[in-house]
Design a protein around this motif. Sequence first.
Motif, mmCIF file in Angstrom:
data_model
loop_
_atom_site.group_PDB
_atom_site.id
_atom_site.type_symbol
_atom_site.label_atom_id
_atom_site.label_comp_id
_atom_site.label_asym_id
_atom_site.label_seq_id
_atom_site.Cartn_x
_atom_site.Cartn_y
_atom_site.Cartn_z
ATOM 1 N N LYS A 25 76.136 10.352 13.431
ATOM 2 C CA LYS A 25 75.002 9.452 13.225
ATOM 3 C C LYS A 25 74.924 8.587 14.470
ATOM 4 N N THR A 81 76.099 12.367 9.519
ATOM 5 C CA THR A 81 74.906 12.678 8.738
ATOM 6 C C THR A 81 74.892 14.165 8.426
ATOM 7 N N THR A 82 74.726 14.488 7.146
ATOM 8 C CA THR A 82 74.625 15.877 6.702
ATOM 9 C C THR A 82 73.289 16.055 5.994
ATOM 10 N N GLU A 83 72.527 17.050 6.399
ATOM 11 C CA GLU A 83 71.255 17.331 5.745
ATOM 12 C C GLU A 83 71.496 18.302 4.595
ATOM 13 N N LYS A 124 68.983 13.456 3.932
ATOM 14 C CA LYS A 124 70.054 13.264 4.905
ATOM 15 C C LYS A 124 71.011 12.251 4.309
#
Length: 105
Positions: free
Chosen positions: A21, A38-40, A56
């Motif tokens: 991030k 950050t993971t989508e 996200k």
Amino acid sequence: MKLKLDVSDVTFVVSLAPVAKEYDGKHQTDKDGSLKWTTELIALGTAEDEGASVVKVVTVGEKPNLTKSAPVTVVDLEAVPWVSKQGTLGTAFRAAAIHPVKAGK
């Protein structure tokens, strides 16, 4: 204000693997200095008339070991409403952890 979300009826799948991030080109950290990731995710509702949403989700600490298309469990998901100085409104999502779903579960 943080809002805890009940995601017991939601299936999550990784759409983009975790990335740092960043803000102004710098990897962001939490108050204690831990790195933010950050993971989508694709969130699929279980009701027949529900579609999917892409969210996200930020986690703090070690980089989650997740790959694209992997089903995952999201732990303690929170929605955090925000307002920018320019008056833009939004919602950030944060979780205590994101874990791969173990085979057979």
